[in-house]
Each structure stands twice: as structure tokens, then as C-alpha cells.
Design an enzyme around this catalytic site. Sequence first.
Site, mmCIF file in Angstrom:
data_model
loop_
_atom_site.group_PDB
_atom_site.id
_atom_site.type_symbol
_atom_site.label_atom_id
_atom_site.label_comp_id
_atom_site.label_asym_id
_atom_site.label_seq_id
_atom_site.Cartn_x
_atom_site.Cartn_y
_atom_site.Cartn_z
ATOM 1 N N LYS A 169 0.848 -1.191 0.000
ATOM 2 C CA LYS A 169 0.000 0.000 0.000
ATOM 3 C C LYS A 169 0.887 1.246 0.000
ATOM 4 O O LYS A 169 1.872 1.309 0.745
ATOM 5 C CB LYS A 169 -0.918 -0.018 1.225
ATOM 6 C CG LYS A 169 -1.945 1.123 1.276
ATOM 7 C CD LYS A 169 -2.892 0.958 2.460
ATOM 8 C CE LYS A 169 -3.913 2.086 2.508
ATOM 9 N NZ LYS A 169 -4.889 1.927 3.607
ATOM 10 N N SER A 175 -9.951 2.451 2.782
ATOM 11 C CA SER A 175 -9.025 3.117 1.899
ATOM 12 C C SER A 175 -8.102 2.163 1.134
ATOM 13 O O SER A 175 -7.485 2.556 0.143
ATOM 14 C CB SER A 175 -8.155 4.091 2.711
ATOM 15 O OG SER A 175 -7.334 3.390 3.645
ATOM 16 N N SER A 185 -10.439 0.252 7.149
ATOM 17 C CA SER A 185 -9.860 0.317 5.802
ATOM 18 C C SER A 185 -9.168 -0.948 5.325
ATOM 19 O O SER A 185 -8.714 -1.008 4.186
ATOM 20 C CB SER A 185 -8.886 1.498 5.711
ATOM 21 O OG SER A 185 -9.588 2.711 5.678
#
EC number: 6.3.5.7
Length: 494
Positions: A79, A160, A184
Site C-alpha cells: 500500500k 481506503s 480500511s
Amino acid sequence: MTELTDLTVAGLRDGFRAGDFSAREAAEAFNAAVAGAKVLNAFIVETPEHALAAADAADAARAAGEASKPLAGVPIGMKDLFATKGVQTTAASHILEGFTPTYESTVSQKLWDAGAGMLGKLNLDQFAMGSSNETSAFGNVISPWRRKDGANAALTPGGSSGGSASAIAARLCPAATGTDTGGSIRQPAAFVGISGIKPTYGRCSRWGTVAFASSLDQAGPMARDVRDCAIMLEAMSGFDPKDATSLDLPVPAWEAGLSPDMKGKRIGIPKEYRVDGMPAEIEALWQKGIEWMRDAGAEIVEVSLPHTRYALPAYYIVAPAEASSNLARYDGVRFGQRELPDGANLQEMYAATRAAGFGDEVKRRILIGTYVLSAGFYDAYYTQAQKVRTLIAQDFEKAWEVCDLLLTPTAPSAAFALGEKQADPLAMYLNDVFTVPASLAGLPAMSVPGGLDGAGLPLGLQVIGKPLDEQGVLNAGLAIEQRAGFMARADKWW
């Protein structure tokens, strides 16, 4: 032979060790998958050379007769919230575009030390602020899933950690890192039919991870199944003296401890999670989950978490307040974007840089956070929210007197179409209604796919555990996984 990109983390690790294929063959297969799926927009930066270098090192070590590292032969996605030395790290924001760290985050370093290779930096909601991956400065991530109604609307992969979710579901990587501030990891995992666990706050170091809300942010793994999450979490966890909130505790052998046997366990069903307007399909899946737990040997008990209804409002005071403080460092002076209008003084340069660099959702949360921390409002909002947070944590403590784990839905709906909720921030924030309470209390929580809705989209079940009981959460997740038998995957259209 099974396509290498269809293998799980455990399958890649064990196949490499058995000599079924080389690490380079695995890396090349995933590199090709990443390169061929640009339409999903899951990656901000692709790093095929990093994956190949790690693979070549693993192959050389095996040829020399050395013991394989825990993740040798396994390429993963990172990420783009984790600082990666020599590789651009943006948090999906223009304000950090072009920033290339000279250091490595603790979590990513642990994964490289374990032998993993990096396929690239995954897209996300800007500064991890969002539930649909529509706030990224680098464009929306698209889910590989489609509704079975023939309409072909592009769907959100959740947020997210939407890039992580989409990439795993599309078989672009076997696993990826995520971060979870209010859901998330868990919500996107539910939306795309994969597993993801947010460990106890402090299990994974936050050092080198771009901060959103420091008292809530926690890294965790996302992968196709529960075993893979256990393998990844072992590699990611551990004490870090560079992070003051890091837990100085040994890392358990979670994979070795996996067991779907729930005999002697009491599973709590919180009555407050039956929210108004919850789709019948979510309720039906929850009931199935209860039966699966019973079948695994657990006793089912109803529990009450009376302050649950205040969790979302408290979260959306605490998290923006911490964000407004954390994001003050982006001033255009030391790194990242700088806007310098002609004749501008320092304050005008700050203002111009932030106006150009931050997206609308980030600005909204900075404004909310600054407001609730301002003189005259601090006690009315921030102090009250922190008191509510304490009450929510106490609710969980009382629940643990009568149960060992909690079972709830992960999200109040299946994945929705991109653009469907973008105009209404409150509708978007309600996506986190089931995930935020565990975040406020710092508890380990996991989403596991349980089935499909009427439109053929994945739905997830959430297991919440006591502090430090990742093993219990993983085991309950495994019990669900085995009984759900979820094998569905998105039909390839990309």
C-alpha cells in the site's frame, strides 16, 4: 499445473520450497498480471525489478542449500502509505507526488527481511481518508467484480485499501499490506471477497507509515484466505523501538496455531449491530455465520454494546482532529509539492501549496479536525468524543466477561457503484458503522468472505477479539471460511 497467479501465499511458499517452480517464475507471472491490468488502476507505481531481485536472491539461496526465508518466493503488493526506500511514496496525494524516501518503513522492511518481493505501490484513498477509493489523486481504483445485472457499472473495491483489495481479488498479487484506521482493511476485503485482519493496536509498527490518525492507524495484511493472513501478520508484527505505541511482546506463531475448532468458545452477537435499513441479505448471512459458529462447537450468546450508536460520530471527531495535526507537516518547505505564487510570503506559500496538493475529502477532514480542536470547541467536541471512546472500550470489556469473540457483519451493504455515494459524505461515512467500534477500542478484528448477494457480489462477516487475541480471531475466521466454502471469483473482463 495450477497457474502461478492462482496460488495463495502458502501455495507459493510451499511450492517454491518443494522445487515445483523457481521464485523468478512466480515473480514473472505476477509482474505480467500487474502489467496486463492497468484498467483496474490498482497500482500507482509498478516495481517489477524489486520483485525479480527478491526472487533471484531466493533462488540463489535455495541453490546454495540455505534454509528458505518465511516468504521466499512470494511477491506482494505494498500500500502506498508505507515508505519504501528509493521508491516514490505518495499516500495517493499530489502533495507528496515525487517524494522518494531515503528510508524504509518498519513493516515493509520486515517483509523484505522475510524474503518477500514488491510488485509495486498500491493505490488508496488519499491519506487513507475514504471508503471507496474515489479520493485518490491518481484516479479511482476499480473492483474486478461486476454485478450480474448486465449493467456493467464500475464498482468500488472499498477503501481506503482499495488498491490492495482489487489487486488481490484480480490475482495481481497473492497478498498485500493494508492499513486500518476505521475499517480500511476489513471493509474493502468484504467488498471483493478476500480476507483481511486489523491486529491489536501496537502489534505492527507505525514507523515509516504516512500518518492519518495516530491513535487509530494500524497496519495489517490482506490476502485470499485466513492462513495467508496469519503468515503475513507474523512477518509484519513485532516490537519497534522507533514507535512509542509499539507493543514490546513476542510475535505468536499464528499459522501453527490455526484451528477451526470452536469448542469451549462463546461467540457474542451484539444486538446493537442490527441497524435500521440493513439489507435482508446481510441479516441472512449473519444468521448463517451464527449457525457456522454453532456447528464449529461454539456457544452463542447475545451481548449488548450500548454505546455503539455513538461510535461513528466519535470517530469522525477523533480521526479528523488527529489528521489536522498530522497533516500540518505538509507545508511545501521540506519535501513534496510546493506552490509559490509571484510575490507570495511564507503564509501564502503554505496556503497555496495545501490548496493545490490536498484533495476535497482531505481538506474536509482537516477543517473538521481544526474546528473541533479550536478554542471554545475543544471540550464540547474533542474531549466529549474521547469520553465516548472510553465508554465504547468499556462496553467491549463488559462483553468479554460473557464471551470470547464477537461476530458481526463487516459492512452494511455489498460494493456500490463508483460515484453512487460521492456527493453525500455522510452516506459514505456510514460504510464504517460496523468496523469503527473495534478501531476505537484498539481490538483485533477480521473480515472473512461469507457468500454472495443477489447481484452476485461478495459479502463479509467480521470477527472481533479481545486485545492480543489475534489467534482467536484467526481461528474463528478459519471456522467460517471452511463452512462458507467461498470459492467465487470475479469473471475476468480487464
